[in-house]
Design a protein around this motif. Structure first.
Motif, PDB file in Angstrom:
ATOM      1  N   VAL A 235       7.547  11.280  24.533  1.00 43.77           N
ATOM      2  CA  VAL A 235       7.119  10.121  25.052  1.00 43.77           C
ATOM      3  C   VAL A 235       6.447  10.629  26.418  1.00 43.77           C
ATOM      4  N   GLY A 236       5.181  10.154  26.732  1.00 40.62           N
ATOM      5  CA  GLY A 236       4.880  10.241  28.168  1.00 40.62           C
ATOM      6  C   GLY A 236       3.968  11.405  28.548  1.00 40.62           C
ATOM      7  N   ASP A 237       3.493  12.218  27.387  1.00 38.12           N
ATOM      8  CA  ASP A 237       2.475  13.261  27.717  1.00 38.12           C
ATOM      9  C   ASP A 237       1.193  13.042  27.215  1.00 38.12           C
ATOM     10  N   ASP A 238       1.019  11.862  26.841  1.00 39.44           N
ATOM     11  CA  ASP A 238      -0.553  11.572  26.261  1.00 39.44           C
ATOM     12  C   ASP A 238      -0.965  10.314  26.608  1.00 39.44           C
ATOM     13  N   PRO A 239      -2.404  10.115  26.660  1.00 35.58           N
ATOM     14  CA  PRO A 239      -3.028   8.882  26.652  1.00 35.58           C
ATOM     15  C   PRO A 239      -2.539   7.920  25.811  1.00 35.58           C
ATOM     16  N   SER A 240      -2.115   8.288  24.562  1.00 36.52           N
ATOM     17  CA  SER A 240      -1.470   7.567  23.448  1.00 36.52           C
ATOM     18  C   SER A 240      -0.299   6.727  24.032  1.00 36.52           C
ATOM     19  N   ASP A 241       0.331   7.196  24.881  1.00 32.23           N
ATOM     20  CA  ASP A 241       1.568   6.165  25.400  1.00 32.23           C
ATOM     21  C   ASP A 241       1.162   4.865  26.016  1.00 32.23           C
ATOM     22  N   ASP A 242      -0.207   4.717  26.299  1.00 27.70           N
ATOM     23  CA  ASP A 242      -0.636   3.345  26.684  1.00 27.70           C
ATOM     24  C   ASP A 242      -0.192   2.528  25.496  1.00 27.70           C
ATOM     25  N   VAL A 243       0.466   1.478  25.906  1.00 26.42           N
ATOM     26  CA  VAL A 243       1.008   0.703  24.909  1.00 26.42           C
ATOM     27  C   VAL A 243       0.092  -0.116  24.011  1.00 26.42           C
ATOM     28  N   GLY A 244      -1.217  -0.381  24.611  1.00 25.43           N
ATOM     29  CA  GLY A 244      -2.360  -0.899  24.016  1.00 25.43           C
ATOM     30  C   GLY A 244      -3.122   0.103  23.056  1.00 25.43           C
ATOM     31  N   ASP A 245      -2.940   1.332  23.354  1.00 23.76           N
ATOM     32  CA  ASP A 245      -3.876   2.299  22.695  1.00 23.76           C
ATOM     33  C   ASP A 245      -3.431   2.849  21.393  1.00 23.76           C
ATOM     34  N   HIS A 246      -3.502   1.894  20.216  1.00 23.80           N
ATOM     35  CA  HIS A 246      -2.889   1.996  18.834  1.00 23.80           C
ATOM     36  C   HIS A 246      -3.884   2.944  18.300  1.00 23.80           C
ATOM     37  N   PHE A 247      -4.964   3.206  18.439  1.00 25.12           N
ATOM     38  CA  PHE A 247      -5.918   3.805  17.716  1.00 25.12           C
ATOM     39  C   PHE A 247      -5.717   5.526  18.239  1.00 25.12           C
ATOM     40  N   THR A 248      -5.456   5.845  19.594  1.00 18.34           N
ATOM     41  CA  THR A 248      -5.561   6.977  19.982  1.00 18.34           C
ATOM     42  C   THR A 248      -3.905   7.605  19.418  1.00 18.34           C
ATOM     43  N   ARG A 249      -2.949   6.799  19.448  1.00 23.38           N
ATOM     44  CA  ARG A 249      -1.764   6.955  18.841  1.00 23.38           C
ATOM     45  C   ARG A 249      -1.579   7.315  17.413  1.00 23.38           C
ATOM     46  N   ALA A 250      -2.257   6.516  16.746  1.00 19.33           N
ATOM     47  CA  ALA A 250      -2.343   6.702  15.122  1.00 19.33           C
ATOM     48  C   ALA A 250      -3.265   8.096  15.039  1.00 19.33           C
ATOM     49  N   MET A 251      -4.237   8.387  15.570  1.00 23.56           N
ATOM     50  CA  MET A 251      -4.883   9.715  15.550  1.00 23.56           C
ATOM     51  C   MET A 251      -3.920  10.803  15.641  1.00 23.56           C
ATOM     52  N   ARG A 252      -2.941  10.723  16.701  1.00 23.87           N
ATOM     53  CA  ARG A 252      -2.188  11.720  17.098  1.00 23.87           C
ATOM     54  C   ARG A 252      -1.088  11.946  15.975  1.00 23.87           C
ATOM     55  N   LEU A 253      -0.892  10.920  15.211  1.00 27.78           N
ATOM     56  CA  LEU A 253       0.172  10.984  14.124  1.00 27.78           C
ATOM     57  C   LEU A 253      -0.565  11.533  12.975  1.00 27.78           C
ATOM     58  N   ALA A 254      -1.798  11.280  12.827  1.00 27.70           N
ATOM     59  CA  ALA A 254      -2.455  11.873  11.684  1.00 27.70           C
ATOM     60  C   ALA A 254      -2.844  13.383  11.875  1.00 27.70           C
ATOM     61  N   ARG A 255      -2.858  13.787  13.084  1.00 21.98           N
ATOM     62  CA  ARG A 255      -3.116  15.223  13.468  1.00 21.98           C
ATOM     63  C   ARG A 255      -1.517  16.047  13.014  1.00 21.98           C
ATOM     64  N   THR A 256      -0.548  15.139  13.262  1.00 26.69           N
ATOM     65  CA  THR A 256       0.512  15.861  13.130  1.00 26.69           C
ATOM     66  C   THR A 256       1.040  15.830  11.621  1.00 26.69           C
ATOM     67  N   GLY A 257       0.248  14.907  10.823  1.00 29.95           N
ATOM     68  CA  GLY A 257       0.606  14.840   9.546  1.00 29.95           C
ATOM     69  C   GLY A 257      -0.255  16.195   8.896  1.00 29.95           C
TER      70      GLY A 257
ATOM     71  N   SER B 174       0.803  -1.302  -0.009  1.00 30.42           N
ATOM     72  CA  SER B 174       0.047  -0.143  -0.018  1.00 30.42           C
ATOM     73  C   SER B 174       0.946   1.083   0.132  1.00 30.42           C
ATOM     74  N   CYS B 175       0.427   2.108  -0.691  1.00 25.75           N
ATOM     75  CA  CYS B 175       1.054   3.692  -0.645  1.00 25.75           C
ATOM     76  C   CYS B 175       0.743   4.307   0.672  1.00 25.75           C
ATOM     77  N   ASP B 176      -0.350   4.004   1.164  1.00 28.87           N
ATOM     78  CA  ASP B 176      -0.953   4.746   2.344  1.00 28.87           C
ATOM     79  C   ASP B 176      -1.017   3.777   3.763  1.00 28.87           C
ATOM     80  N   ASP B 177      -0.546   4.363   4.839  1.00 29.12           N
ATOM     81  CA  ASP B 177      -1.034   3.801   6.138  1.00 29.12           C
ATOM     82  C   ASP B 177      -2.284   3.655   6.259  1.00 29.12           C
ATOM     83  N   PRO B 178      -2.920   2.555   6.391  1.00 26.31           N
ATOM     84  CA  PRO B 178      -4.436   2.494   6.586  1.00 26.31           C
ATOM     85  C   PRO B 178      -5.111   3.147   7.865  1.00 26.31           C
ATOM     86  N   LEU B 179      -4.285   3.265   9.032  1.00 24.72           N
ATOM     87  CA  LEU B 179      -4.837   4.040  10.249  1.00 24.72           C
ATOM     88  C   LEU B 179      -4.730   5.559  10.173  1.00 24.72           C
TER      89      LEU B 179
END
Length: 210
Positions: free
Chosen positions: A113-135, A72-77
Motif C-alpha cells: 500500500v502507498g507506493d504506486d499511483p494505483s493506490d488512488d481509490v478511483g484508479d481501478h484500471f491501474t490497480r488491476a493492471m498491476r495485479l495482472a503483471r503480478t499474475g 465467470s472463471c476469469d476476472d474481466p480486468l
C-alpha cells in the motif's frame, strides 16, 4: 416504490432497491425502465426524473455485473481466475478428501500500500493492471496446471501442489516481484489449505479483504 413517491419522497432509495430486485429476477434493462415508468405514472402521474432513472440503472447494472462475475472463471480486468473459480477449485479438493487438501497450498502475493499511483481509490484500471503483471510473474514460476487468481484489490493467489520445490519457487517469485527490497516490495508467502471447506471460505474472505 409507488408508496415512496406518493408520500413525497424523491424515491431514489426505492429506485435502487427496484433495480436490484429486477436484476435478480432476470429482467432486462428495458423491462426495468418500463416498470419504473409505469410505477411513476401510477403514483404521481409524471415521468420518472433523471435521478430516479440513474439510481435504478446503476443498481441494476451493479447487481447484474456482480452476478456475471460470479459465473465467470476469469476476472474481466486482469485475465486472472476469479475468486469464485478459485473457491470452486478448492471445494473440489475438499470433496476428494484429506490427502488432496494436504497435498496443495496457496502461494499469496500481496501488493504493498502507498507506493504506486494505483493506490488512488478511483484508479481501478491501474490497480488491476498491476495485479495482472503480478499474475504474469506468478505464471512464469508456476507454469504447470496451477490456478492463479485475483483476490480483492491487492492480492494474487496461486493454488499449487506441495512438493520439495515449493519453497524455492515461492522465493524465486518473491525475487521477481521485488519482495526482497527492504524499501517495500510485493510480499509472498505460503498458506496451507484449511482442512474444512468452511475454513477455506473464511481464509479466502480474509485474504480478499486484506
Amino acid at each position: 416504490m409507488g408508496e415512496a413517491l406518493s408520500s413525497g419522497s424523491d424515491g431514489l432509495d426505492a429506485c435502487a432497491v427496484l433495480g436490484e430486485e429486477l436484476a435478480r429476477d432476470g429482467a432486462s434493462l428495458e423491462e426495468a425502465l418500463d416498470g419504473l415508468r409505469q410505477a411513476a405514472w401510477h403514483a404521481v402521474g409524471t415521468e420518472p426524473s433523471y435521478d430516479m432513472v440513474a439510481a435504478m440503472v446503476l443498481a441494476w447494472g451493479e447487481t447484474t455485473l456482480g452476478y456475471l462475475h460470479q459465473l465467470s472463471c476469469d476476472d474481466p480486468l486482469t485475465g486472472l481466475a476469479s475468486q469464485a473459480h478459485l473457491r470452486s477449485r478448492l471445494a473440489e479438493l475438499h470433496r476428494l478428501g484429506g490427502d488432496a487438501v494436504r497435498d496443495h497450498a496457496l502461494v499469496v502475493c500481496s501488493v504493498p500500500v502507498g507506493d504506486d499511483p494505483s493506490d488512488d481509490v478511483g484508479d481501478h484500471f491501474t490497480r488491476a493492471m498491476r495485479l495482472a503483471r503480478t499474475g504474469e510473474s506468478a505464471r512464469t514460476v508456476f507454469a504447470r496446471d496451477e490456478t492463479i487468481a485475483r483476490l480483492g484489490t491487492r492480492r494474487v493467489v496461486v493454488l499449487t501442489r506441495r512438493d520439495t520445490m515449493l519453497g524455492r519457487r515461492a522465493g524465486v517469485l518473491r525475487t521477481l516481484l521485488g519482495g526482497g527490497d527492504p524499501s517495500g516490495g510485493v510480499r509472498v508467502w505460503i498458506e496451507g489449505v484449511p482442512p474444512s471447506d468452511e475454513g477455506t471460505g473464511m481464509l479466502l474472505d480474509d485474504l480478499a479483504r486484506g
